[in-house]
Enzyme design. Sequence first.
Site, PDB file in Angstrom:
ATOM      1  N   GLU A  38       8.215   0.811   2.977  1.00  0.00           N
ATOM      2  CA  GLU A  38       9.632   1.038   2.719  1.00  0.00           C
ATOM      3  C   GLU A  38       9.886   2.525   2.964  1.00  0.00           C
ATOM      4  O   GLU A  38       9.175   3.368   2.418  1.00  0.00           O
ATOM      5  CB  GLU A  38       9.941   0.682   1.257  1.00  0.00           C
ATOM      6  N   ARG A 262      -5.005  -2.360  -4.761  1.00  0.00           N
ATOM      7  CA  ARG A 262      -4.523  -1.074  -4.267  1.00  0.00           C
ATOM      8  C   ARG A 262      -5.507   0.034  -4.603  1.00  0.00           C
ATOM      9  O   ARG A 262      -6.339  -0.093  -5.495  1.00  0.00           O
ATOM     10  CB  ARG A 262      -3.120  -0.771  -4.781  1.00  0.00           C
ATOM     11  N   LYS A 272       5.335   6.480  -5.038  1.00  0.00           N
ATOM     12  CA  LYS A 272       6.346   7.293  -4.361  1.00  0.00           C
ATOM     13  C   LYS A 272       7.383   7.827  -5.330  1.00  0.00           C
ATOM     14  O   LYS A 272       7.871   8.936  -5.175  1.00  0.00           O
ATOM     15  CB  LYS A 272       7.012   6.474  -3.250  1.00  0.00           C
TER      16      LYS A 272
HETATM   17  P1  ATP Z   1       4.462   2.973  -4.105  1.00  0.00           P
HETATM   18  O1  ATP Z   1       4.136   2.052  -5.232  1.00  0.00           O
HETATM   19  O2  ATP Z   1       3.575   4.134  -3.999  1.00  0.00           O
HETATM   20  O3  ATP Z   1       5.886   3.370  -4.045  1.00  0.00           O
HETATM   21  P2  ATP Z   1       4.874   0.857  -2.365  1.00  0.00           P
HETATM   22  O4  ATP Z   1       4.015  -0.309  -2.546  1.00  0.00           O
HETATM   23  O5  ATP Z   1       6.217   0.720  -2.919  1.00  0.00           O
HETATM   24  O6  ATP Z   1       4.132   2.140  -2.842  1.00  0.00           O
HETATM   25  P3  ATP Z   1       5.436   0.434   0.367  1.00  0.00           P
HETATM   26  O7  ATP Z   1       6.120   1.352   1.285  1.00  0.00           O
HETATM   27  O8  ATP Z   1       6.131  -0.808  -0.053  1.00  0.00           O
HETATM   28  O9  ATP Z   1       5.030   1.299  -0.874  1.00  0.00           O
HETATM   29  O10 ATP Z   1       3.980   0.097   0.893  1.00  0.00           O
HETATM   30  C1  ATP Z   1       3.672  -0.239   2.218  1.00  0.00           C
HETATM   31  C2  ATP Z   1       2.359  -0.955   2.212  1.00  0.00           C
HETATM   32  O11 ATP Z   1       1.336  -0.119   1.677  1.00  0.00           O
HETATM   33  C3  ATP Z   1       2.405  -2.193   1.361  1.00  0.00           C
HETATM   34  O12 ATP Z   1       1.772  -3.251   2.060  1.00  0.00           O
HETATM   35  C4  ATP Z   1       1.658  -1.813   0.126  1.00  0.00           C
HETATM   36  O13 ATP Z   1       1.059  -2.925  -0.444  1.00  0.00           O
HETATM   37  C5  ATP Z   1       0.657  -0.791   0.655  1.00  0.00           C
HETATM   38  N1  ATP Z   1       0.273   0.136  -0.404  1.00  0.00           N
HETATM   39  C6  ATP Z   1       1.089   0.870  -1.178  1.00  0.00           C
HETATM   40  N2  ATP Z   1       0.388   1.570  -2.084  1.00  0.00           N
HETATM   41  C7  ATP Z   1      -0.920   1.279  -1.866  1.00  0.00           C
HETATM   42  C8  ATP Z   1      -2.146   1.677  -2.482  1.00  0.00           C
HETATM   43  N3  ATP Z   1      -2.169   2.529  -3.505  1.00  0.00           N
HETATM   44  N4  ATP Z   1      -3.294   1.164  -1.996  1.00  0.00           N
HETATM   45  C9  ATP Z   1      -3.277   0.326  -0.966  1.00  0.00           C
HETATM   46  N5  ATP Z   1      -2.166  -0.106  -0.353  1.00  0.00           N
HETATM   47  C10 ATP Z   1      -0.993   0.360  -0.789  1.00  0.00           C
HETATM   48 MG    MG Z   2       6.849  -1.464  -2.183  1.00  0.00          MG
END
Ligand code: ATP
Ligand code: MG
Length: 563
Positions: A38, A262, A272
């Site tokens: 995102e 994760r 984020k």
């Molecule tokens: P955050 O929780 O940090 O805001 P998010 O999951 O909202 O992260 P996205 O932009 O939706 O961020 O993530 C893009 C991809 O990266 C998704 O497939 C998500 O599952 C993966 N991802 C995000 N954080 C991690 C992590 N800590 N370890 C592994 N994969 C991750």
């Molecule tokens: Mg997300």
Amino acid sequence: MSTEEARPQSVDFIRTIINEDNASGKHGGRVHTRFPPEPNGYLHIGHAKSICLNFGIAKEYGGKCNLRFDDTNPAKEEQEYVDSIMEDVRWLGFEWDELHYASDYFDQLYDWAVQLIKEGKAYVCDLTGDQVRETRGTLSEPGKNSPYRDRTPAENLELFEQMKAGKFPDGTRTLRAKIDMASPNFNLRDPVMYRILHAEHHRTGDKWCIYPMYDWTHGQSDSLERITHSICTLEFENHRPLYDWYVKALGIFHPQQIEFARLNLTYTVMSKRKLLELVRDKHVSGWDDPRMPTIAGIRRRGYTPEAMRAFCAEIGVSKYDGVIERNVLENAVRADLNKRAARVMAVLNPLKIVITNYPEGQVEMLDAVNNPEDPAAGTRQVPFSRELYVEQDDFREVPPKKYYRLAPGQEVRLRWGYLVRCTDVVKDPATGEVKEVHCTYDPATRGGNAPDGRKVQGTIHWVSVAHALTAEVRLYDHLFKVPAPEDVPPGGDYKQNINPDSLVTLTNCKLEPSLAQAEPGTRVQFERTGYFCVDTVDSKPGKPVFNRTVSLRDSWTKIEKKG
Ligand code: ATP
Ligand code: MG
């Protein structure tokens, strides 16, 4: 990326699933993954794990990997983030096969919503957000059906069109899937598909005032792109039944969602939202502050993409949440820089020594090996003269036991140079502070060895005073002072765990002159101190700024043992 790296890693549960699918011919041997961020912030090290996994698998299996911006939340998304995400993925060494935006599917998603309405599988609900929550039920009790659940398809169609046309204010109505208010899985209790939001979208502008929810978008986007394996993190595990329900209800290509744990790291936060807060509240200088766990931050800090990929390969993937020690990441960059970084001499806290029996005005060029780990890196010449800087730490007027560096009467080896013996100490009469140290050198020991074979244990680095470059050096430590900064008592805040000493700036460091032309981003090892890189933002010609990437582990014991 080398072919060595592109070979399949040890077979984890995800690769096992893919191998089985390939064996059964489920997708005709096709492997197509995607990375779906995102664009609401900069990517972090956790995302790097997901990137290495998705792009890495595509590479290993001769498949494809898409980059898809999951941009369904207009209020939080910006072009700046889109650009930074593309830069970060490329920096990690990957290139997407197709670039997509979920917002490109808004028309298709709308048509599909209409299809479900016509089939009696979706309805417009007039409950407010609070009312939806109140009627959702609990773990032990089913939810209550919405009073609007039995609207006719015709009525729903009409209302949904009015929602799209902007007839209703934000939050007054939603479109919900008609599934099962008694399902043990909350996600199946008539989930919201669309919400009303009169907001500008970074790509579609004001075309839409209804926006699809994540769950209503993700599976169908995967399906449209014919993704075979939709890899995501564990928190989506109980969204999978909904993912499956939507694609089945629509009768479209059915990708398989697979979840993994994760990445969490000690001494940092990795969401984020929190990283944005650190930037906004100026706890750091920006998203690319070298202390940040963002890809932009670690890049500016001097990490290499190779080290990041090696780190991701080493930690592997699993189904169980855990926390990786910060050390594992640091060791990955040490191992990589050890192979590739040129060694140079830099004195961080200078103390002047004068070699009283060395001719005034004489300069000798000494041969120095650039990288003992890489013979191809060759040698360079470093100027040696009567006045040198050494580290304050490398001199003790009263040395402790086993102190093999400079002390009155004691002999030490100057790296690549001569053996010198400390003869006396010049102090400021007022403060008693050591101003400079006088030594004599043994002209027969050029290169560092005594012809008579006498043993000198210690070797210290130095920089010629007349030739030194003055630089600013930034020493970084963990951004948080405890391993789990988010573990705070009730009412506490992770920000109370910010490490006040995470940045120490030294402004009078002395570097050997070979660094005069070092371009921003250049990575070197300051011998005995650590790995450093030229800062890409603040370093200017004539005013160099270096970031410490990582310290050398056990530098002391190693050098002292060498003798
Ligand atoms: P955050 O929780 O940090 O805001 P998010 O999951 O909202 O992260 P996205 O932009 O939706 O961020 O993530 C893009 C991809 O990266 C998704 O497939 C998500 O599952 C993966 N991802 C995000 N954080 C991690 C992590 N800590 N370890 C592994 N994969 C991750
Ligand atoms: Mg997300």
